[in-house]
Write an enzyme that holds these catalytic residues in place. Structure first.
Site, PDB file in Angstrom:
ATOM      1  CG  HIS A 126      -0.169   0.313   2.499  1.00  0.00           C
ATOM      2  ND1 HIS A 126       0.533  -0.657   3.171  1.00  0.00           N
ATOM      3  CD2 HIS A 126       0.022   1.450   3.186  1.00  0.00           C
ATOM      4  CE1 HIS A 126       1.105  -0.119   4.235  1.00  0.00           C
ATOM      5  NE2 HIS A 126       0.821   1.150   4.274  1.00  0.00           N
TER       6      HIS A 126
HETATM    7  C1  UD1 Z   1      -2.104   4.979   6.294  1.00  0.00           C
HETATM    8  C2  UD1 Z   1      -0.853   5.414   7.040  1.00  0.00           C
HETATM    9  C3  UD1 Z   1       0.243   4.353   6.904  1.00  0.00           C
HETATM   10  C4  UD1 Z   1      -0.272   2.983   7.275  1.00  0.00           C
HETATM   11  C5  UD1 Z   1      -1.527   2.671   6.463  1.00  0.00           C
HETATM   12  C6  UD1 Z   1      -2.099   1.321   6.831  1.00  0.00           C
HETATM   13  C7  UD1 Z   1      -0.374   7.851   7.166  1.00  0.00           C
HETATM   14  C8  UD1 Z   1       0.535   8.910   6.683  1.00  0.00           C
HETATM   15  N1  UD1 Z   1      -0.293   6.657   6.538  1.00  0.00           N
HETATM   16  O1  UD1 Z   1      -1.812   4.981   4.898  1.00  0.00           O
HETATM   17  O2  UD1 Z   1       1.322   4.705   7.763  1.00  0.00           O
HETATM   18  O3  UD1 Z   1       0.723   2.005   7.022  1.00  0.00           O
HETATM   19  O4  UD1 Z   1      -2.499   3.690   6.710  1.00  0.00           O
HETATM   20  O5  UD1 Z   1      -3.293   1.064   6.195  1.00  0.00           O
HETATM   21  O6  UD1 Z   1      -1.150   8.099   8.074  1.00  0.00           O
HETATM   22  N2  UD1 Z   1      -9.270   4.568   2.145  1.00  0.00           N
HETATM   23  C9  UD1 Z   1     -10.448   3.881   2.017  1.00  0.00           C
HETATM   24  N3  UD1 Z   1     -10.998   3.371   3.153  1.00  0.00           N
HETATM   25  C10 UD1 Z   1     -10.427   3.514   4.377  1.00  0.00           C
HETATM   26  C11 UD1 Z   1      -9.225   4.206   4.474  1.00  0.00           C
HETATM   27  C12 UD1 Z   1      -8.643   4.717   3.357  1.00  0.00           C
HETATM   28  O7  UD1 Z   1     -10.999   3.748   0.937  1.00  0.00           O
HETATM   29  O8  UD1 Z   1     -11.001   3.032   5.364  1.00  0.00           O
HETATM   30  C13 UD1 Z   1      -8.634   5.134   0.950  1.00  0.00           C
HETATM   31  C14 UD1 Z   1      -8.554   6.652   1.062  1.00  0.00           C
HETATM   32  O9  UD1 Z   1      -9.653   7.234   0.491  1.00  0.00           O
HETATM   33  C15 UD1 Z   1      -7.278   6.967   0.321  1.00  0.00           C
HETATM   34  C16 UD1 Z   1      -6.449   5.727   0.467  1.00  0.00           C
HETATM   35  O10 UD1 Z   1      -7.305   4.682   0.887  1.00  0.00           O
HETATM   36  O11 UD1 Z   1      -7.510   7.204  -1.017  1.00  0.00           O
HETATM   37  C17 UD1 Z   1      -5.309   5.918   1.422  1.00  0.00           C
HETATM   38  O12 UD1 Z   1      -5.760   6.220   2.730  1.00  0.00           O
HETATM   39  P1  UD1 Z   1      -4.899   7.187   3.684  1.00  0.00           P
HETATM   40  O13 UD1 Z   1      -5.607   7.334   4.973  1.00  0.00           O
HETATM   41  O14 UD1 Z   1      -4.522   8.408   2.946  1.00  0.00           O
HETATM   42  O15 UD1 Z   1      -3.525   6.473   3.961  1.00  0.00           O
HETATM   43  P2  UD1 Z   1      -2.986   4.984   3.809  1.00  0.00           P
HETATM   44  O16 UD1 Z   1      -2.365   4.846   2.472  1.00  0.00           O
HETATM   45  O17 UD1 Z   1      -4.039   3.988   4.213  1.00  0.00           O
END
Ligand code: UD1
Length: 393
Positions: free
Chosen positions: A233
């Protein structure tokens, strides 16, 4: 500071602790801490009042609620429902919301975990309100300031009053940065408390059922023998097509030709695969079992049984170490060197260069399981954390 066992202290006056979590890797770290507080309160004269705040950075059921249920984390007292956004948006919105909560709740301590955006937002906000901050999983350093998590770690550790480290390398990192000794407490790895507490329940699950129940590409099988387990991820691996596509081709043309490949996919990664037009070939690949993000027990069961893990997750690297699963870490650096083979662990760094991944994959595929237990990864870290906070002067 040497921690041995939990001693209730009678001279505190109803301490109030507010813990902040935001994203999936925080949940398995806060669960044992909350239970250690409950255990402390059974014997202490002045009990600890605990408030749990969820920033809502992760919000899908299978990225969040499932973990609260299976890990028996109490329903958050406050959910800020921050959701997705750019880093500045996430951190900014979280700080604005947390400031109100901290002023209203007025805790003695704010406890933050790990390295996600919620960790950074909470530590800065608490510090500006002169509230003490304790950081669980302090001192990890990848030395890669292009990683958002490294920025979060550096800022959080610089501001924290109590730095609770998972291993001695992390304690040394902090000393090297000039952190005074009295702020550093080597307590061990709290993730392993959760692993040990849930090992039996995970053991009892059936792999074939996990696959069937979570499949995104309608594939199941009567019996899995040897399989590879994959998660990915990190923005550095998934956000650019020229990096993601060769990895996908390696998985599809080489790994899945060798053995079944099971891949619970992070929402960020599925969104990118779709955006880059790679989704269909992944879904259609014969031996690839694409799954929605799994619950804690399901993931642990797969890790216990996998022949090899390919991952860019720090937490999974640690779980592989204790379970002994040979692991290829799809990163150029790690903030968790104790998990590496050269330090006695099971993992090797392969970055995202296909030649390197291929070479190490071939070397690793026939290795046996070799469980390792770094010092104080003993399932009792949460008790030591509560003791450290209560005894802090
Ligand atoms: C975050 C953490 C990372 C951790 C990871 C584990 C930071 C900087 N990063 O990254 O350290 O290893 O989580 O999962 O805080 N999304 C969904 N559903 C959700 C959550 C996210 O669809 O429940 C989508 C969001 O819309 C976004 C993407 O996933 O487009 C990334 O989510 P984001 O919270 O930005 O960070 P992660 O890449 O998950």
């Amino acid at each position: 500071m040497d921690m041995h066992y939990l001693k209730p202290i009678s001279n505190i006056n109803g301490m109030k602790i507010l813990s902040v979590v935001g994203a999936r890797p925080n949940f398995m770290k806060i669960a044992p801490f909350i239970r250690a507080i409950e255990k402390y309160n059974e014997h202490a004269k002045d009990s600890i009042q605990h408030i749990l705040v969820h920033t809502g950075q992760h919000y899908d059921k299978n990225m969040s609620d499932t973990f609260f249920e299976t890990l028996r984390i109490p329903f958050p007292d406050i959910n800020l429902e921050i959701g997705s956004g750019s880093h500045a948006e996430q951190v900014g919105k979280t700080m604005i919301a947390l400031e109100k909560v901290f002023i209203e709740q007025n805790p003695d301590w704010v406890v933050v975990v790990g390295d996600v955006n919620a960790t950074l937002a909470a530590s800065v906000t608490a510090k500006k309100l002169h509230i003490r901050v304790a950081h669980i999983e302090a001192g990890l350093r990848s030395r890669d300031e292009k990683m958002p998590e490294e920025i979060n770690r550096l800022v959080t550790d610089r501001l924290s009053d109590l730095l609770l480290t998972p291993d001695k390398i992390s304690s040394r990192n902090l000393r090297d940065e000039g952190v005074p000794e009295r702020k550093i407490s080597f307590v061990g790895n709290i993730m392993i408390d959760t692993l040990e507490e849930n090992r039996q329940q995970a053991e009892n699950l059936v792999i074939e059922k996990i696959i069937k129940d979570n499949s995104l590409n309608n594939k199941s099988k009567e019996k899995f023998d040897s399989f590879a387990l994959m998660t990915m991820h990190r923005p550095s691996n998934v956000d650019k097509k020229e990096i993601l596509e060769p990895i996908i081709d390696f998985l599809l043309n080489e790994v899945s030709e060798d053995q079944d490949l099971i891949w619970p996919i992070h929402p960020r990664t599925s969104a990118k695969l779709r955006k880059f037009g790679l989704w269909d070939k992944v879904v259609e690949c014969d031996n690839l079992y694409l799954l929605s993000p799994l619950g804690y027990h399901e993931m642990l069961k797969l890790n216990m049984s996998a022949k090899i893990v390919l991952t860019d997750s720090g937490g999974l690297q640690e779980e592989c170490t204790v379970l002994g699963t040979p692991c290829l870490t799809l990163r150029w650096n790690t903030e968790r060197p104790v998990t590496l083979r050269k330090y006695g662990g099971v993992s090797v760094l392969v970055g995202n260069d296909i030649n390197k991944i291929r070479k190490e994959y071939q070397r690793t595929i026939n290795l046996d399981r070799k469980p390792d237990r770094p010092e104080l990864w003993d399932g009792k870290t949460a008790d030591r954390i509560v003791e450290s906070i209560v005894n802090f002067e």
